[in-house]
Design a protein around this motif. Structure first.
Motif, PDB file in Angstrom:
ATOM      1  N   PRO A 113     -21.968   5.536 -34.785  1.00  0.00           N
ATOM      2  CA  PRO A 113     -20.722   6.301 -34.755  1.00  0.00           C
ATOM      3  C   PRO A 113     -20.856   7.615 -33.985  1.00  0.00           C
ATOM      4  N   ARG A 114     -21.988   8.298 -34.134  1.00  0.00           N
ATOM      5  CA  ARG A 114     -22.190   9.549 -33.405  1.00  0.00           C
ATOM      6  C   ARG A 114     -22.215   9.296 -31.895  1.00  0.00           C
ATOM      7  N   GLN A 115     -22.869   8.232 -31.480  1.00  0.00           N
ATOM      8  CA  GLN A 115     -22.931   7.918 -30.054  1.00  0.00           C
ATOM      9  C   GLN A 115     -21.563   7.494 -29.519  1.00  0.00           C
ATOM     10  N   ILE A 116     -20.804   6.736 -30.319  1.00  0.00           N
ATOM     11  CA  ILE A 116     -19.461   6.332 -29.908  1.00  0.00           C
ATOM     12  C   ILE A 116     -18.574   7.561 -29.749  1.00  0.00           C
ATOM     13  N   ALA A 117     -18.648   8.485 -30.721  1.00  0.00           N
ATOM     14  CA  ALA A 117     -17.854   9.707 -30.632  1.00  0.00           C
ATOM     15  C   ALA A 117     -18.230  10.521 -29.400  1.00  0.00           C
ATOM     16  N   ALA A 118     -19.512  10.561 -29.086  1.00  0.00           N
ATOM     17  CA  ALA A 118     -19.957  11.293 -27.903  1.00  0.00           C
ATOM     18  C   ALA A 118     -19.406  10.657 -26.635  1.00  0.00           C
ATOM     19  N   GLU A 119     -19.389   9.315 -26.575  1.00  0.00           N
ATOM     20  CA  GLU A 119     -18.826   8.620 -25.422  1.00  0.00           C
ATOM     21  C   GLU A 119     -17.326   8.908 -25.292  1.00  0.00           C
ATOM     22  N   ILE A 120     -16.631   8.947 -26.429  1.00  0.00           N
ATOM     23  CA  ILE A 120     -15.199   9.239 -26.418  1.00  0.00           C
ATOM     24  C   ILE A 120     -14.944  10.645 -25.892  1.00  0.00           C
ATOM     25  N   ARG A 121     -15.709  11.618 -26.387  1.00  0.00           N
ATOM     26  CA  ARG A 121     -15.527  12.996 -25.922  1.00  0.00           C
ATOM     27  C   ARG A 121     -15.819  13.123 -24.433  1.00  0.00           C
ATOM     28  N   ARG A 122     -16.858  12.454 -23.973  1.00  0.00           N
ATOM     29  CA  ARG A 122     -17.298  12.623 -22.588  1.00  0.00           C
ATOM     30  C   ARG A 122     -16.449  11.829 -21.600  1.00  0.00           C
ATOM     31  N   ARG A 123     -16.067  10.604 -21.974  1.00  0.00           N
ATOM     32  CA  ARG A 123     -15.440   9.710 -20.998  1.00  0.00           C
ATOM     33  C   ARG A 123     -13.952   9.460 -21.229  1.00  0.00           C
ATOM     34  N   LEU A 124     -13.525   9.433 -22.493  1.00  0.00           N
ATOM     35  CA  LEU A 124     -12.136   9.069 -22.775  1.00  0.00           C
ATOM     36  C   LEU A 124     -11.206  10.273 -22.887  1.00  0.00           C
ATOM     37  N   LEU A 125     -11.606  11.293 -23.629  1.00  0.00           N
ATOM     38  CA  LEU A 125     -10.696  12.403 -23.873  1.00  0.00           C
ATOM     39  C   LEU A 125     -10.224  13.095 -22.596  1.00  0.00           C
ATOM     40  N   PRO A 126     -11.061  13.266 -21.566  1.00  0.00           N
ATOM     41  CA  PRO A 126     -10.523  13.859 -20.329  1.00  0.00           C
ATOM     42  C   PRO A 126      -9.405  13.006 -19.723  1.00  0.00           C
ATOM     43  N   GLN A 127      -9.556  11.674 -19.747  1.00  0.00           N
ATOM     44  CA  GLN A 127      -8.500  10.791 -19.249  1.00  0.00           C
ATOM     45  C   GLN A 127      -7.247  10.895 -20.112  1.00  0.00           C
ATOM     46  N   LEU A 128      -7.447  10.904 -21.422  1.00  0.00           N
ATOM     47  CA  LEU A 128      -6.318  10.958 -22.341  1.00  0.00           C
ATOM     48  C   LEU A 128      -5.558  12.270 -22.197  1.00  0.00           C
ATOM     49  N   ASP A 129      -6.275  13.381 -22.121  1.00  0.00           N
ATOM     50  CA  ASP A 129      -5.612  14.683 -21.983  1.00  0.00           C
ATOM     51  C   ASP A 129      -4.838  14.773 -20.672  1.00  0.00           C
ATOM     52  N   SER A 130      -5.394  14.205 -19.603  1.00  0.00           N
ATOM     53  CA  SER A 130      -4.693  14.199 -18.327  1.00  0.00           C
ATOM     54  C   SER A 130      -3.414  13.378 -18.417  1.00  0.00           C
ATOM     55  N   GLY A 131      -3.501  12.199 -19.036  1.00  0.00           N
ATOM     56  CA  GLY A 131      -2.324  11.351 -19.187  1.00  0.00           C
ATOM     57  C   GLY A 131      -1.255  11.999 -20.044  1.00  0.00           C
ATOM     58  N   LEU A 132      -1.663  12.646 -21.145  1.00  0.00           N
ATOM     59  CA  LEU A 132      -0.702  13.306 -22.018  1.00  0.00           C
ATOM     60  C   LEU A 132      -0.021  14.462 -21.311  1.00  0.00           C
ATOM     61  N   ALA A 133      -0.763  15.194 -20.485  1.00  0.00           N
ATOM     62  CA  ALA A 133      -0.165  16.299 -19.741  1.00  0.00           C
ATOM     63  C   ALA A 133       0.902  15.781 -18.783  1.00  0.00           C
ATOM     64  N   GLN A 134       0.601  14.676 -18.089  1.00  0.00           N
ATOM     65  CA  GLN A 134       1.599  14.075 -17.195  1.00  0.00           C
ATOM     66  C   GLN A 134       2.808  13.593 -17.982  1.00  0.00           C
ATOM     67  N   TRP A 135       2.573  12.987 -19.122  1.00  0.00           N
ATOM     68  CA  TRP A 135       3.657  12.446 -19.947  1.00  0.00           C
ATOM     69  C   TRP A 135       4.569  13.562 -20.439  1.00  0.00           C
ATOM     70  N   ARG A 136       3.986  14.662 -20.923  1.00  0.00           N
ATOM     71  CA  ARG A 136       4.803  15.768 -21.432  1.00  0.00           C
ATOM     72  C   ARG A 136       5.577  16.442 -20.306  1.00  0.00           C
ATOM     73  N   GLU A 137       4.951  16.579 -19.138  1.00  0.00           N
ATOM     74  CA  GLU A 137       5.655  17.163 -17.996  1.00  0.00           C
ATOM     75  C   GLU A 137       6.851  16.295 -17.605  1.00  0.00           C
ATOM     76  N   ARG A 138       6.653  14.988 -17.608  1.00  0.00           N
ATOM     77  CA  ARG A 138       7.737  14.077 -17.262  1.00  0.00           C
ATOM     78  C   ARG A 138       8.836  14.122 -18.319  1.00  0.00           C
ATOM     79  N   MET A 139       8.450  14.237 -19.580  1.00  0.00           N
ATOM     80  CA  MET A 139       9.444  14.308 -20.648  1.00  0.00           C
ATOM     81  C   MET A 139      10.298  15.563 -20.502  1.00  0.00           C
ATOM     82  N   GLU A 140       9.665  16.711 -20.218  1.00  0.00           N
ATOM     83  CA  GLU A 140      10.419  17.942 -20.052  1.00  0.00           C
ATOM     84  C   GLU A 140      11.336  17.863 -18.838  1.00  0.00           C
ATOM     85  N   ASP A 141      10.869  17.212 -17.773  1.00  0.00           N
ATOM     86  CA  ASP A 141      11.693  17.045 -16.578  1.00  0.00           C
ATOM     87  C   ASP A 141      12.914  16.187 -16.894  1.00  0.00           C
ATOM     88  N   GLU A 142      12.712  15.112 -17.645  1.00  0.00           N
ATOM     89  CA  GLU A 142      13.838  14.245 -18.002  1.00  0.00           C
ATOM     90  C   GLU A 142      14.814  14.966 -18.917  1.00  0.00           C
TER      91      GLU A 142
END
Length: 242
Positions: A113-142
């Motif tokens: 579990p510790r290694q999985i969490a580390a992989e999530i922090r290192r590889r997934l969360l940057p992608q997720l945060d980028s996607g959420l930022a785009q999504w929120r910007e698009r929502m505010e624009d709409e």
């Protein structure tokens, strides 16, 4: 060939959430509509919900779906998948988000579990945060487009004789499509009355450049009425006075 033992994801996931931090909560698929945390399943893996869990840090924040694909084979067998969660669509506007990526990674099922969490922090969360930022910007624009079209539609609707604006779907550039109409005085009275000679319908939409567009269709105008309408348009464009 011996079958590969699949990781017990429902046992691993709570420990992964704990490794990610105290603000992360893990619930199984069956529990996701119950509790204090807004949990939604992503579209990936539909029909393969066995052995999957979702974790979210807040109702509007980041969400992760952890699962093992029981049908995978070869090198993919037994791997743990972590997918970023797509937010629930807002009720007030329509967002096109098929092109937004919220992150997808896989890792060996033998990781702790510790290694999985580390992989999530290192590889997934940057992608997720980028996607959420785009999504929120698009929502505010709409929402901004929706506010512009609504305001103009109600401005036109305040004119004498206009119907109340009605929202119908979304325009090609976003924002709602608002429709309203006007009809002249009916000809005659009672059951034999005919529609007014002049009729107008308006369609208000947003434009991609931050403005609004109004489409007006006129019918049944008399010659003098048509002249006044066209003269008003010409004067508005040229600045001529009447």
């Amino acid at each position: 060939m011996d079958s590969i033992a699949l990781p017990e994801i429902r046992s691993i996931a709570p420990a992964v959430a704990a490794e990610l931090g105290a603000n992360w909560i893990c619930e199984t698929d069956e529990e996701r509509h119950r509790g204090s945390i807004w949990i939604t399943a992503t579209q990936e893996g539909i029909g393969r919900e066995r052995g999957s869990t979702d974790g979210s840090s807040s109702p509007e924040g980041r969400g992760i779906r952890l699962f093992v694909d029981p049908y995978a084979s070869g090198r993919d067998a037994g791997r743990v998948h972590a997918h970023g969660r797509r937010p629930e669509p807002p009720r007030d506007v329509v967002i096109y988000d098929a092109d937004i990526r919220f992150g997808t990674i896989t890792m060996s099922g033998s990781k702790s579990p510790r290694q999985i969490a580390a992989e999530i922090r290192r590889r997934l969360l940057p992608q997720l945060d980028s996607g959420l930022a785009q999504w929120r910007e698009r929502m505010e624009d709409e929402r901004a487009k929706e506010a512009r079209t609504r305001a103009l539609a109600h401005q036109l609707g305040a004119l004498p004789g206009m119907t109340a604006p009605a929202r119908q779907g979304s325009g090609p550039d976003g924002g709602g499509i608002w429709r309203l109409s006007w009809s002249g005085q009916p000809l005659g009275t009672g059951h034999g009355a005919l529609p007014g000679t002049a009729q107008a319908s308006a369609r208000v939409t947003a434009t991609a450049d931050g403005g609004t567009r109004v489409r007006v269709e006129l019918d049944g105008l008399t010659g003098p009425q048509a002249e006044r309408v066209l003269r008003a348009l010409v004067q508005a464009e040229t600045g001529e006075s009447s």
